[in-house]
Design an enzyme around this catalytic site. Structure first.
Site, PDB file in Angstrom:
ATOM      1  N   GLY A  58       2.471  -2.684  -0.639  1.00 22.32           N
ATOM      2  CA  GLY A  58       1.734  -2.149   0.492  1.00 22.32           C
ATOM      3  C   GLY A  58       1.885  -0.649   0.628  1.00 22.32           C
ATOM      4  O   GLY A  58       2.316   0.037  -0.303  1.00 22.32           O
ATOM      5  N   CYS A  59       1.535  -0.132   1.768  1.00 19.30           N
ATOM      6  CA  CYS A  59       1.588   1.304   2.029  1.00 19.30           C
ATOM      7  C   CYS A  59       2.980   1.860   1.752  1.00 19.30           C
ATOM      8  O   CYS A  59       3.977   1.358   2.262  1.00 19.30           O
ATOM      9  CB  CYS A  59       1.208   1.569   3.479  1.00 19.30           C
ATOM     10  SG  CYS A  59       1.410   3.278   3.998  1.00 19.30           S
ATOM     11  N   PHE A  60       3.039   2.918   0.960  1.00 24.82           N
ATOM     12  CA  PHE A  60       4.368   3.439   0.608  1.00 24.82           C
ATOM     13  C   PHE A  60       5.073   4.136   1.756  1.00 24.82           C
ATOM     14  O   PHE A  60       6.269   4.390   1.681  1.00 24.82           O
ATOM     15  CB  PHE A  60       4.341   4.327  -0.644  1.00 24.82           C
ATOM     16  CG  PHE A  60       3.271   5.392  -0.722  1.00 24.82           C
ATOM     17  CD1 PHE A  60       2.794   6.059   0.382  1.00 24.82           C
ATOM     18  CD2 PHE A  60       2.762   5.752  -1.972  1.00 24.82           C
ATOM     19  CE1 PHE A  60       1.842   7.057   0.281  1.00 24.82           C
ATOM     20  CE2 PHE A  60       1.805   6.755  -2.090  1.00 24.82           C
ATOM     21  CZ  PHE A  60       1.339   7.405  -0.965  1.00 24.82           C
ATOM     22  N   CYS A  62       5.603   2.596   4.457  1.00 23.88           N
ATOM     23  CA  CYS A  62       6.456   1.485   4.910  1.00 23.88           C
ATOM     24  C   CYS A  62       7.579   1.208   3.932  1.00 23.88           C
ATOM     25  O   CYS A  62       8.745   1.077   4.334  1.00 23.88           O
ATOM     26  CB  CYS A  62       5.621   0.214   5.063  1.00 23.88           C
ATOM     27  SG  CYS A  62       4.328   0.264   6.325  1.00 23.88           S
TER      28      CYS A  62
END
Length: 234
Positions: A58-60, A62
């Site tokens: 997912g979004c890096f 996070c």
């Protein structure tokens, strides 16, 4: 101090019990331990021998915020991997046309934290059953992926993926891609330590912060700093 080989082994019992904090988990799944592995040769090593792991979950913003807090992790760098275009920009990756995933490149001390322990954090802190999606983020750049650096990492990742599926830890099949690491491109400077630098940015408050709080509660014994209660305040 280096923990024993037994205590460092990942168990599906612990993972299954905790997955519900981050993704749907099925009840009554049976724990399955990996067969005992020979302990690495102990030596009076004065210098750390660091290893590298690369994860897309997912979004890096996070994932970096999670992995950089683990004991034994020397660095967690946001970047891009698994695509066709050299030196991609964030804007290019966001189109999905480059084939890259947003990833975290983790440099760690295997005497302090093992690759299976990193896999435990990886699978527990995102939903590996959603193809090219993590929560509100959609696109191939958000796919679940383990980019293995050697054959041992490949075998470990494949083993635990299979065991998690067989145990019913998740309510749907795991779609995590397990593929050979080729190239890592660090993301632009403003992406590094993004959550730390921008805790009140709307996405960080709505998405990153809740995930980090859950992670800290679930992995309290693995954190570099255990007392994070002040960060949970609004």
């Amino acid at each position: 101090m280096v923990t024993s080989n037994l205590s460092r082994r990942i168990t599906l019992l612990g993972l299954i019990a905790l997955t519900g904090a981050f993704a749907p988990a099925a009840a009554n799944a049976e724990p399955v331990d990996k067969p005992a592995k020979a302990s690495p040769a102990s030596a009076d090593k004065k210098e750390k021998k660091l290893e590298v792991a690369t994860f897309g979950n997912g979004c890096f913003w996070c994932t970096e915020a999670v992995f950089e807090e683990l004991k034994g992790v020397e660095s967690a760098v946001s970047g891009y991997s698994g695509g066709r275009v050299p030196n991609p920009t964030y804007e290019q990756v966001c189109t999905g046309a480059t084939g890259h995933a947003e990833v975290i490149q983790v440099t760690y001390d295997p005497e302090a934290i093992s690759f299976p322990e990193l896999l435990e954090v990886f699978w527990m802190t995102h939903d590996p059953t959603t193809l090219n999606q993590q929560g509100p983020d959609h696109g191939t750049q958000y796919r679940s992926a383990v980019f293995y650096h050697n054959d041992e990492q490949r075998k470990e990742a494949e083993y635990y993926k299979q065991r998690l599926d067989e145990s019913g830890a998740f309510n749907a099949p795991i779609v995590t891609e397990i593929t050979e690491f080729k190239k890592f491109y660090p993301a632009e400077d403003y992406h590094q330590q993004y959550f730390e630098a921008n805790p009140r940015q709307p996405y960080c408050r709505a998405v990153v912060k809740p995930k980090v709080i859950k992670f800290r509660k679930a992995f309290k014994d693995k954190l570099k700093v255990n007392d994070k209660s002040h960060d949970e305040e609004e």
